[in-house]
Design an enzyme around this catalytic site. Structure first.
Site, PDB file in Angstrom:
ATOM      1  N   GLU A 220      34.465  34.547  37.536  1.00 34.79           N
ATOM      2  CA  GLU A 220      33.582  34.802  38.682  1.00 34.79           C
ATOM      3  C   GLU A 220      34.370  34.657  39.973  1.00 34.79           C
ATOM      4  O   GLU A 220      35.013  33.627  40.184  1.00 34.79           O
ATOM      5  CB  GLU A 220      32.400  33.821  38.667  1.00 34.79           C
TER       6      GLU A 220
ATOM      7  N   HIS B 275      25.606  35.581  39.277  1.00 39.04           N
ATOM      8  CA  HIS B 275      25.313  34.137  39.273  1.00 39.04           C
ATOM      9  C   HIS B 275      24.364  33.773  40.415  1.00 39.04           C
ATOM     10  O   HIS B 275      24.655  32.908  41.253  1.00 39.04           O
ATOM     11  CB  HIS B 275      26.604  33.321  39.372  1.00 39.04           C
TER      12      HIS B 275
ATOM     13  N   GLY C  15      20.844  33.368  39.668  1.00 36.05           N
ATOM     14  CA  GLY C  15      19.561  32.997  39.083  1.00 36.05           C
ATOM     15  C   GLY C  15      18.814  31.950  39.870  1.00 36.05           C
ATOM     16  O   GLY C  15      17.590  32.006  40.012  1.00 36.05           O
TER      17      GLY C  15
END
Length: 323
Positions: A263, A282, A284
């Site tokens: 990431e 990423h 959420g």
């Protein structure tokens, strides 16, 4: 008494900022360009009493080089970017904000599941490219089984939503008390037992030495045909090479990933070439509601501890330092 607080991000949601401002505390925010070395320098140069940790790495060197550091709070629940052992060695508690982003993450998991099952992202891209591609091979979820690895707040909320779709659920969580309420789900005695039943496998576990690479070639092969993998936990709990191979071969119908091992994803990552993967960066737990709850929770954690009113021990990931 005012304290010096380091926030390893450019800002906090207003709910957190207002608490800090009301107490007259000195707050150091880091720019977008900051990295681990920046944090180490700030902690050496500044009299930092507490750190509110977001995504940047809080290394052992940073913790060891901060003479006044007394407490750390994660802005969230995943502490894989914090050198907890180094904090423990110095007697510094590391707190988290459990449940603050659970609803947002559960909704993201549900969104990824629906998008993966019905190829929504792929059809959207096709239409935008001028192609009337009507995928009619989507998976109807009613009657299928949701397999939950970990049964914390996010998993429970996802399960409640999936009940409305007509799904059943099995749970594998070795840390769950034997008498825990499962909300109608069944309990698997082993990961292998869970995998064999899981038309949808959803991961809700922290990254630890024991969970790194937990889902690999053998585990993916144990899933039923046309299974779907959903990961809103940590990318590293999945062997990504094995996942890519299963998706390419069709052994796995699809995956919905909010977290990946790398990431941000680099342009050459094979996941970007797969039509049966739905990807999000990423986020959420990054709705305004979740960010506000995490910011307020993290600030209350550090200010409460510094004022002699520590948070509940259940919110501390290294509770041995509290005794």
């Amino acid at each position: 008494m005012p304290y010096t607080i380091l926030v390893t991000a450019p800002t906090l949601a207003p709910a957190g900022r207002q608490l800090l401002e009301a107490g007259g505390h000195r707050v150091i925010y880091l720019p977008e360009s900051a990295d681990g070395a920046t944090i180490e320098k700030v902690l050496v140069d500044e009299p930092v009493d507490a750190v509110i940790s977001r995504t940047l790495t809080l290394s052992a060197a940073a913790i060891q080089g901060a003479p006044r550091l007394k407490v750390i709070s994660k802005h969230g629940v995943g502490v894989s970017n914090i050198a907890v052992d180094a904090a423990t060695a110095r007697g510094i508690p590391v707190y988290v904000t459990p449940g603050a982003n659970a609803q947002s993450v559960a909704e993201m998991a549900l969104g990824l599941l629906l998008a993966a099952a019905r190829r929504i992202a792929w059809m959207d891209a096709q239409l935008r490219d001028g192609r009337w591609s009507r995928a009619q091979d989507g998976i109807e979820l009613s009657g299928r089984t949701l397999g939950l690895v970990g049964f914390g707040q996010v998993a429970r909320r996802l399960w409640r939503a999936c009940q409305a779709l007509g799904m059943s659920a099995w749970v594998y969580d070795p840390f769950l008390p034997q008498d825990a309420e499962l909300d109608g789900a069944q309990r698997a005695g082993s990961l292998a037992e869970l995998l064999d039943r899981s038309h949808v496998l959803s991961l809700h576990i922290p990254l630890t030495p024991q969970t790194r690479g937990l889902i690999g070639t053998a585990e993916l092969a144990a899933l039923p045909p046309d299974a779907i993998l959903i990961n809103t936990a940590r990318g590293e709990v999945v062997d990504e090479a094995a996942l890519i191979a299963a998706l390419r071969s069709g052994a796995l119908y699809a995956a919905g990933l909010d977290t990946t091992a790398q990431e941000p994803l680099m342009p050459g990552n094979p996941l970007l070439t797969l039509a049966n993967v739905v990807l999000t960066p990423h986020v959420g737990g990054s709705t305004p509601a979740a960010l506000a709850a995490m910011a307020e929770g993290a600030v209350r954690n550090v200010l409460g501890f510094l004022a002699g009113n520590p948070p509940a021990a259940s919110a501390c990931v290294n509770p041995s330092v509290l005794s």
